[in-house]
Design a protein around this motif. Structure first.
Motif, PDB file in Angstrom:
ATOM      1  N   THR A  83       0.844  -1.262  -0.124  1.00  0.00           N
ATOM      2  CA  THR A  83       0.130  -0.008   0.223  1.00  0.00           C
ATOM      3  C   THR A  83       0.966   1.181  -0.025  1.00  0.00           C
ATOM      4  OG1 THR A  83      -1.947  -1.232   1.100  1.00  0.00           O
ATOM      5  CG2 THR A  83      -1.796   1.392   1.171  1.00  0.00           C
ATOM      6  N   VAL A  84       1.712   1.232   0.843  1.00  0.00           N
ATOM      7  CA  VAL A  84       2.791   2.257   0.837  1.00  0.00           C
ATOM      8  C   VAL A  84       3.589   2.498  -0.504  1.00  0.00           C
ATOM      9  CG1 VAL A  84       3.028   2.409   3.371  1.00  0.00           C
ATOM     10  CG2 VAL A  84       4.807   1.173   2.019  1.00  0.00           C
ATOM     11  N   VAL A  85       3.832   1.500  -1.066  1.00  0.00           N
ATOM     12  CA  VAL A  85       4.734   1.713  -2.294  1.00  0.00           C
ATOM     13  C   VAL A  85       3.747   2.182  -3.507  1.00  0.00           C
ATOM     14  CG1 VAL A  85       5.861   0.480  -4.099  1.00  0.00           C
ATOM     15  CG2 VAL A  85       6.352   0.052  -1.779  1.00  0.00           C
ATOM     16  N   LYS A  86       2.307   1.683  -3.275  1.00  0.00           N
ATOM     17  CA  LYS A  86       1.389   2.104  -4.603  1.00  0.00           C
ATOM     18  C   LYS A  86       1.221   3.526  -4.270  1.00  0.00           C
ATOM     19  CE  LYS A  86      -1.346  -2.261  -5.269  1.00  0.00           C
ATOM     20  NZ  LYS A  86      -2.712  -3.019  -5.441  1.00  0.00           N
ATOM     21  N   ASP A  87       1.062   4.088  -3.072  1.00  0.00           N
ATOM     22  CA  ASP A  87       0.745   5.353  -3.000  1.00  0.00           C
ATOM     23  C   ASP A  87       1.908   6.335  -3.332  1.00  0.00           C
ATOM     24  OD1 ASP A  87      -1.659   4.855  -1.693  1.00  0.00           O
ATOM     25  OD2 ASP A  87      -1.076   4.977   0.350  1.00  0.00           O
ATOM     26  N   ASP A 122      11.442   3.462   3.995  1.00  0.00           N
ATOM     27  CA  ASP A 122      10.891   4.061   5.166  1.00  0.00           C
ATOM     28  C   ASP A 122       9.866   3.045   5.895  1.00  0.00           C
ATOM     29  OD1 ASP A 122      11.921   6.504   4.468  1.00  0.00           O
ATOM     30  OD2 ASP A 122      10.320   7.266   3.419  1.00  0.00           O
ATOM     31  N   HIS A 123       8.953   2.272   5.281  1.00  0.00           N
ATOM     32  CA  HIS A 123       7.950   1.360   5.941  1.00  0.00           C
ATOM     33  C   HIS A 123       8.908   0.360   6.894  1.00  0.00           C
ATOM     34  CE1 HIS A 123       5.150  -1.767   6.825  1.00  0.00           C
ATOM     35  NE2 HIS A 123       4.317  -0.738   6.697  1.00  0.00           N
ATOM     36  N   VAL A 124      10.026  -0.202   6.352  1.00  0.00           N
ATOM     37  CA  VAL A 124      11.009  -1.074   6.940  1.00  0.00           C
ATOM     38  C   VAL A 124      11.608  -0.483   8.303  1.00  0.00           C
ATOM     39  CG1 VAL A 124      13.028  -2.279   6.757  1.00  0.00           C
ATOM     40  CG2 VAL A 124      11.367  -2.426   4.862  1.00  0.00           C
ATOM     41  N   ARG A 125      11.867   0.995   8.045  1.00  0.00           N
ATOM     42  CA  ARG A 125      12.546   1.698   9.284  1.00  0.00           C
ATOM     43  C   ARG A 125      11.555   1.842  10.353  1.00  0.00           C
ATOM     44  NH1 ARG A 125      15.802   6.805   7.800  1.00  0.00           N
ATOM     45  NH2 ARG A 125      13.953   7.155   6.652  1.00  0.00           N
ATOM     46  N   ALA A 126      10.278   2.240   9.843  1.00  0.00           N
ATOM     47  CA  ALA A 126       9.329   2.590  10.979  1.00  0.00           C
ATOM     48  C   ALA A 126       8.676   1.201  11.454  1.00  0.00           C
ATOM     49  CB  ALA A 126       8.297   3.296  10.104  1.00  0.00           C
TER      50      ALA A 126
END
Length: 204
Positions: free
Chosen positions: A69-73, A100-104
């Motif tokens: 989802t974050v990549v699609k956005d 960024d999702h991995v880090r978060a």
């Protein structure tokens, strides 16, 4: 306890399972602890999931959706770009969003590897590990198809090959970061990968 649609209740329990598994580990997480995390009765859990396999499959699918989802956005088109430079920027934006999702959420990503190992070691669960990696490839194939249409791109390799390549590459990079915690090295490698990906496609 308020009543809610079964699909919504399944989502609630799946997210609770992700939190519990990320905190306690897959093997130590029980149906009772998941129900407690979701603040529902054990009977509600068993009404929504008739087996641990069904729960784990839902967890795997949801974890994949979180990242996709974050990549699609990040890849959502804002115009009609056609240049190679813009292509590289678009690919880089997708990778940065994933990074960024991995880090978060490092615990979520660590959980994906634990789920793989757990499924492979549990008799009768092996197909869940295969399904997990099939989901990764399917997600990348879907992203590639959307990007190809939006940017009028021609691929130098089949979609299925590029999708599996991206899945394998991000899988390895993620595990490398979780083990070593080297953000600078991850960023440098990502720049190389972005340039390589851009070289496998061209504007139509």
């Amino acid at each position: 306890m308020a009543r809610m649609p079964s699909a919504e209740r399944r989502r609630q329990l799946t997210e609770a399972a992700i939190r519990a598994m990320a905190r306690d580990g897959v093997a130590r997480t029980t149906t009772r602890s998941i129900a407690a995390e979701a603040e529902v009765s054990l009977s509600v859990f068993h009404y929504c999931f008739d087996s641990k396999q069904a729960l784990i499959e839902s967890v795997i699918t949801t974890l994949t959706d979180h990242s996709v989802t974050v990549v699609k956005d990040a890849l959502r088109p804002t115009g009609a770009p056609t240049s190679r430079a813009t292509l590289e920027e678009t690919v880089a934006a997708g990778f940065r969003a994933y990074w960024d999702h991995v880090r978060a959420h490092p615990d979520e990503h660590m959980l994906t590897y634990e789920l793989t190992q757990y499924a492979l070691r549990q008799p009768g669960f092996e197909h869940l590990a295969r399904r997990q990696y099939a989901l990764y490839a399917e997600a990348y194939a879907d992203l590639i198809e959307h990007l190809r249409r939006d940017m009028d791109l021609r691929l130098q390799v089949p979609v299925s090959v590029l999708a599996r390549y991206l899945a394998a590459m991000t899988d390895g990079l993620t595990l490398n970061y979780l083990v070593l915690g080297d953000e600078e090295a991850w960023t440098d490698i990502l720049e190389t990968v972005t340039a390589h990906i851009a070289g496998l496609v061209r504007a139509g």
